[in-house]
Structure formats: structure tokens, C-alpha cells
Design a protein around this motif. Structure first.
Motif, short mmCIF file in Angstrom:
data_model
loop_
_atom_site.label_atom_id
_atom_site.label_comp_id
_atom_site.label_asym_id
_atom_site.label_seq_id
_atom_site.Cartn_x
_atom_site.Cartn_y
_atom_site.Cartn_z
N THR A 24 20.90 -37.27 -42.31
CA THR A 24 21.72 -37.88 -41.26
C THR A 24 22.34 -36.77 -40.43
O THR A 24 23.04 -35.89 -40.97
CB THR A 24 22.82 -38.76 -41.87
OG1 THR A 24 22.23 -39.79 -42.66
CG2 THR A 24 23.68 -39.40 -40.78
N ASP A 27 27.42 -38.55 -37.73
CA ASP A 27 28.29 -39.50 -38.43
C ASP A 27 28.75 -40.54 -37.41
O ASP A 27 29.63 -40.28 -36.59
CB ASP A 27 29.49 -38.76 -39.03
CG ASP A 27 30.38 -39.69 -39.85
OD1 ASP A 27 30.09 -40.92 -39.90
OD2 ASP A 27 31.37 -39.20 -40.43
N ARG A 28 28.19 -41.73 -37.49
CA ARG A 28 28.47 -42.77 -36.50
C ARG A 28 29.69 -43.61 -36.85
O ARG A 28 30.06 -44.53 -36.12
CB ARG A 28 27.23 -43.68 -36.36
CG ARG A 28 26.01 -42.93 -35.82
CD ARG A 28 24.75 -43.77 -35.91
NE ARG A 28 23.59 -43.12 -35.31
CZ ARG A 28 22.85 -42.20 -35.90
NH1 ARG A 28 23.17 -41.80 -37.13
NH2 ARG A 28 21.81 -41.68 -35.28
N THR A 29 30.35 -43.28 -37.98
CA THR A 29 31.52 -44.07 -38.40
C THR A 29 32.80 -43.54 -37.75
O THR A 29 33.86 -44.16 -37.87
CB THR A 29 31.68 -44.03 -39.93
OG1 THR A 29 31.94 -42.68 -40.35
CG2 THR A 29 30.43 -44.55 -40.61
N THR A 30 32.75 -42.38 -37.16
CA THR A 30 33.94 -41.79 -36.55
C THR A 30 33.91 -42.00 -35.04
O THR A 30 32.84 -42.18 -34.44
CB THR A 30 34.01 -40.28 -36.85
OG1 THR A 30 32.85 -39.65 -36.29
CG2 THR A 30 34.05 -40.03 -38.34
N LYS A 31 35.07 -41.96 -34.44
CA LYS A 31 35.17 -42.04 -32.99
C LYS A 31 36.10 -40.91 -32.50
O LYS A 31 37.26 -40.88 -32.93
CB LYS A 31 35.72 -43.41 -32.56
CG LYS A 31 34.76 -44.56 -32.81
CD LYS A 31 35.27 -45.84 -32.19
CE LYS A 31 34.27 -46.98 -32.41
NZ LYS A 31 34.73 -48.24 -31.78
N ILE A 33 32.03 -39.89 -32.23
CA ILE A 33 31.08 -39.54 -33.30
C ILE A 33 31.00 -38.03 -33.46
O ILE A 33 31.22 -37.28 -32.51
CB ILE A 33 29.68 -40.14 -33.03
CG1 ILE A 33 29.07 -39.56 -31.75
CG2 ILE A 33 29.71 -41.65 -32.98
CD1 ILE A 33 27.63 -39.96 -31.53
N THR A 36 27.22 -34.39 -38.70
CA THR A 36 27.38 -34.20 -40.14
C THR A 36 27.16 -32.72 -40.46
O THR A 36 26.83 -31.91 -39.58
CB THR A 36 26.33 -35.03 -40.90
OG1 THR A 36 25.02 -34.57 -40.54
CG2 THR A 36 26.46 -36.51 -40.56
#
Length: 241
Positions: A24, A27-31, A33, A36
Motif C-alpha cells: 500500500t 494511506d487513504r484513511t487520513t485527511k 491522505i 505509507t
């Protein structure tokens, strides 16, 4: 906007790269993004490749414009001892962007290697027979007769006549191997002068030849530029004529 592509196209590119690498990258869960750890390492690697590519292109441009490159030289080991320290120092000072490749080998082999376009230059005695070379003379070659003190010879300051070689016929002659142009040159001299002096042994290394002379095992003839003479050895200059 910077890449002039749509957001879905960029997402597909990232997704395809992640599938290909099996990691990966984002990291698409952070804003906003973030990369990693794998993504940061991958980006760093791509930047290194980009830098190396630019350096390689610049290097190729320099070579194409003769701003850098390599010069290869072949020469006998004996001459290397005499010439290489000063030659390399001068060359690297004047042409730091050029790599210098040195190959020490028998002079006949070095000359042939240049003729076969495997080396750029040859430094050494000029071959007896005609060749494809254009020569620039560094210095003329003169020779010395070198003999052990145990050998009873007439005390001469210089050998100027062929008859002065006659006493050597009864002595051991330690010759230069005929893979060396100097050895071929001396052999031709003896034949042309009808001296009938045959080598008891032939060697390539001048230092080894001198050690044998120093032990009283025979005489030799060496180029005068080779000045390393032992304590129990004397030298007589041979006239260039």
C-alpha cells in the motif's frame, strides 16, 4: 492539476502500482491522505533513479563532446616502474575528468593490442619491423653492458667497437625474453654483427636479471635508463653506433 490528468486516472495509476508491488503506497484513511512507509521508500527510490538518470545523461553528453572519457595505455612492467608515477600524476592533474587505464604486459603483446584496437596507446621500444604506429619519441634507448665484479674483463669506459664484445662469448649471457621488443632488438644486433652470443637464460623481469648478475652467474645488456645496479656489479656504456 499538476499532471494534467483527472483524479480517477491518478487513482487507477496508484492502485495498479500498489497491486504490481503488492504494497500500500497511500494511506487513504487520513485527511489529507499521506504516503505509507512503503510509499515514502518507493518515492525516495524513484527520486534516486531520476537523479541517476540525469547524471547518466549528463555523463553521456560530456563523453559525446569529449569533455570526459577514458584513455587506455599498454606498456612493459619495467617501463611502468620508471614512467607511470610521474605520468599518472601529470595526467590526473591536467585531465581529472578522464579515467586512465593502465595495462602492464610484454612489449610485443602491448604493441599488438594497440594494433588490434584494444588499447589506445603503447609506450615502449619501437618494434623492429614496420607497423601501423605513429611514433613520438620520449627518449632514445641506449644500452649498458652489466657484469659481475667476479668476471675478469678489460676495464673500459665505453664499448665502441664490435671486437670488444668478443670476450663475452665464453661467458654466460643472461638475456631479455624475446616476447620483449628489447630482447628482439638485442638478438638482431648479435645476429647482424655475427657475434654468436646466445643467451644462457632469458627473462622478462629486469630486476631478476640484475639479481642473477649480482650473484655472479653471468653478464647482461640492459637499457641504460634501468639504473638499479647491485653492489657487486659494474656497467659499461655501449656506444649507440
Amino acid at each position: 492539476k499538476h499532471l494534467f490528468i483527472t483524479q480517477p486516472a491518478l487513482s487507477r495509476t496508484l492502485k495498479n502500482e500498489e497491486e504490481k508491488l503488492n504494497v500500500t503506497l497511500v494511506d487513504r484513511t487520513t485527511k489529507p491522505i499521506q504516503l505509507t512507509y512503503a510509499g515514502a521508500e518507493y518515492l525516495r527510490g524513484l527520486q534516486n533513479i531520476d537523479t541517476a538518470t540525469k547524471q547518466l545523461v549528463d555523463k553521456m553528453n560530456d563523453i559525446s563532446q569529449s569533455k570526459s572519457g577514458q584513455l587506455s595505455i599498454g606498456l612493459p612492467e619495467t617501463l611502468g616502474t620508471l614512467f607511470l608515477p610521474q605520468l599518472i600524476q601529470l595526467y590526473t592533474t591536467k585531465y581529472p575528468q578522464y579515467h586512465l587505464q593502465i595495462r602492464e604486459m610484454a612489449s610485443t603483446q602491448a604493441a599488438k593490442t594497440v594494433i588490434d584496437n584494444q588499447l589506445d596507446l603503447y609506450i615502449g621500444p619501437k618494434p623492429i619491423k614496420g607497423s601501423h604506429f605513429i611514433y613520438r619519441q620520449i627518449k632514445p634507448i641506449h644500452f649498458n653492458l652489466i657484469y659481475p665484479e667476479s668476471l675478469s674483463v678489460e676495464k673500459l669506459s665505453k664499448i665502441e667497437r664490435l671486437t670488444q664484445f668478443q670476450f663475452l662469448k665464453a661467458q654466460n649471457y643472461i638475456g631479455i625474453d624475446q616476447t620483449m621488443i628489447t630482447g628482439l632488438l638485442l638478438n638482431q644486433f648479435f645476429v647482424n654483427s655475427n657475434l654468436h652470443i646466445r643467451p644462457w637464460i632469458q627473462l622478462k623481469n629486469f630486476q631478476t636479471i640484475l639479481q642473477l648478475v649480482n650473484k655472479g652467474l653471468g653478464f647482461t645488456i640492459l637499457p641504460s635508463y634501468y639504473q638499479s645496479i647491485g653492489n657487486h656489479v659494474s656497467a659499461i656504456q655501449i656506444s649507440p653506433n
